[in-house]
Design an enzyme around this catalytic site. Structure first.
Site, PDB file in Angstrom:
ATOM      1  CD  GLU A 265     -11.370 -17.249 -24.441  1.00  0.00           C
ATOM      2  OE1 GLU A 265     -11.549 -18.238 -25.145  1.00  0.00           O
ATOM      3  OE2 GLU A 265     -10.271 -16.974 -23.937  1.00  0.00           O
TER       4      GLU A 265
ATOM      5  CG  ASN B  67      -5.440 -19.996 -27.444  1.00  0.00           C
ATOM      6  OD1 ASN B  67      -4.263 -20.274 -27.693  1.00  0.00           O
ATOM      7  ND2 ASN B  67      -5.817 -19.422 -26.310  1.00  0.00           N
TER       8      ASN B  67
ATOM      9  CG  HIS C 255      -6.210 -16.463 -23.076  1.00  0.00           C
ATOM     10  ND1 HIS C 255      -6.181 -17.253 -21.945  1.00  0.00           N
ATOM     11  CD2 HIS C 255      -7.036 -17.077 -23.952  1.00  0.00           C
ATOM     12  CE1 HIS C 255      -6.957 -18.312 -22.156  1.00  0.00           C
ATOM     13  NE2 HIS C 255      -7.491 -18.223 -23.364  1.00  0.00           N
TER      14      HIS C 255
ATOM     15  CB  SER D 153     -16.121 -25.654 -22.277  1.00  0.00           C
ATOM     16  OG  SER D 153     -15.171 -25.775 -21.236  1.00  0.00           O
TER      17      SER D 153
ATOM     18  N   GLY E 215     -11.574 -24.535 -20.263  1.00  0.00           N
ATOM     19  CA  GLY E 215     -10.912 -25.808 -19.965  1.00  0.00           C
ATOM     20  C   GLY E 215     -11.613 -26.628 -18.897  1.00  0.00           C
TER      21      GLY E 215
ATOM     22  CE  LYS F  82      -6.593 -22.190 -24.006  1.00  0.00           C
ATOM     23  NZ  LYS F  82      -7.437 -22.318 -22.823  1.00  0.00           N
TER      24      LYS F  82
ATOM     25  CD  GLU G 184      -5.345 -20.506 -20.506  1.00  0.00           C
ATOM     26  OE1 GLU G 184      -4.565 -20.521 -21.472  1.00  0.00           O
ATOM     27  OE2 GLU G 184      -6.413 -21.177 -20.477  1.00  0.00           O
TER      28      GLU G 184
HETATM   29  P1  13P Z   1     -11.272 -24.283 -23.930  1.00  0.00           P
HETATM   30  O1  13P Z   1     -12.013 -24.314 -25.242  1.00  0.00           O
HETATM   31  O2  13P Z   1     -10.278 -25.401 -23.796  1.00  0.00           O
HETATM   32  O3  13P Z   1     -12.195 -24.143 -22.766  1.00  0.00           O
HETATM   33  O4  13P Z   1     -10.373 -22.950 -23.971  1.00  0.00           O
HETATM   34  C1  13P Z   1     -10.961 -21.742 -24.302  1.00  0.00           C
HETATM   35  C2  13P Z   1      -9.905 -20.719 -24.450  1.00  0.00           C
HETATM   36  O5  13P Z   1      -9.284 -20.324 -23.489  1.00  0.00           O
HETATM   37  C3  13P Z   1      -9.608 -20.224 -25.810  1.00  0.00           C
HETATM   38  O6  13P Z   1      -8.798 -19.104 -25.758  1.00  0.00           O
END
Ligand code: 13P
Length: 250
Positions: A167, A9, A95, A213, A173, A11, A97
């Site tokens: 997740e 992803n 997601h 992560s 992150g 982002k 976010e």
């Molecule tokens: P990170 O791997 O940066 O923690 O992000 C995970 C994520 O949100 C994938 O959709």
């Protein structure tokens, strides 16, 4: 044995030039996938060009979000048919976010999942608890609600097209990965829940990814857990060498 599915992803990272470079590097350095599957999810503006780069490779294309509407006066939104027209096979929905920053609720996520399926796109359906929820001991309750609401009115036949991604919000992150045991515990709970909601064979076939992560040095152990069938990778998919190392651990 379920295959492993690794998804990146991106982002809100990589303009057009950077996207083409990253996709090209990945294609050049791609390890043997065997039965396993690889998906990359660049930003909307790069989808068509990245598709050109990867179209004669085993890498599949996904988007990061989608409207529940077909078309019309929805400024700034992107529809399922638009995503398909630029080569998307997958779309990330729900997601954390989107849930936290853009206030997407379970009912909207369910509507988007149903729309994606009806248009022939495969959802990567994300769920996960916050740190407060984990510390409050309600992780299972939260992910159960997200699954039950998110999959409302979705048939067993369509469930087979969905990838579930667990997740934990506190691991995204932050560099704080769930331990393989913590992740496995939730994945097992989810598979049992799906067996109750659908059937044991349907739950057994379902791909459940872990995200939060995931890095080259922890991917192997996470992916060796019985109910962890892949990874949804954020930060570590933005450099082809670290992403390739994660893919190799699958
Ligand atoms: P990170 O791997 O940066 O923690 O992000 C995970 C994520 O949100 C994938 O959709």
């Amino acid at each position: 044995m379920r295959r492993k599915v690794i998804a990146g992803n991106w982002k809100m990272n990589n303009d057009l030039g950077a996207s083409i470079s990253l996709a090209s590097e990945l294609k050049t350095n791609l390890p043997e996938l065997g039965e396993n599957q690889l998906i990359i999810c660049p930003p909307f503006t790069s989808l068509e060009s990245v598709n050109e780069v990867i179209k004669d490779s085993p890498i599949a294309l996904g988007a990061q979000n989608m409207s529940k509407q077909d078309s019309g006066a929805y400024t700034g939104e992107v529809s399922a048919s638009m995503l398909k027209s630029v080569g998307c096979e997958y779309v990330i929905l729900g997601h954390s976010e989107r849930r936290t920053i853009f206030n997407e609720q379970d009912a909207l996520i369910n509507a988007k999942i149903r729309k994606a399926l009806s248009e022939g796109l495969k959802p990567i359906f994300c769920i996960g608890e916050t740190l407060e929820e984990r510390e409050g001991g309600i992780t299972n309750q939260v992910v159960k609600r997200q699954v039950v609401e998110g999959l409302k009115d979705i048939t067993e036949e369509n469930l087979a097209l969905i990838i579930l991604a667990y997740e934990p919000v506190w691991a995204i992150g932050t560099g704080k990965t769930a331990t393989p045991e913590q992740a496995q515990e939730v994945h097992k709970f989810l598979r049992e829940l799906l067996a109750e909601l659908y059937s044991a064979p349907a739950a057994d076939k379902l791909i459940i990814q872990y995200g939060g992560s995931v890095k080259p040095d922890n991917a192997g152990e996470l992916l060796s857990q019985a109910d962890i069938d892949g990874a949804l990778v954020g930060g570590a998919c933005l450099k082809s060498d670290s992403f390739v190392n994660i893919i190799k651990s699958a």
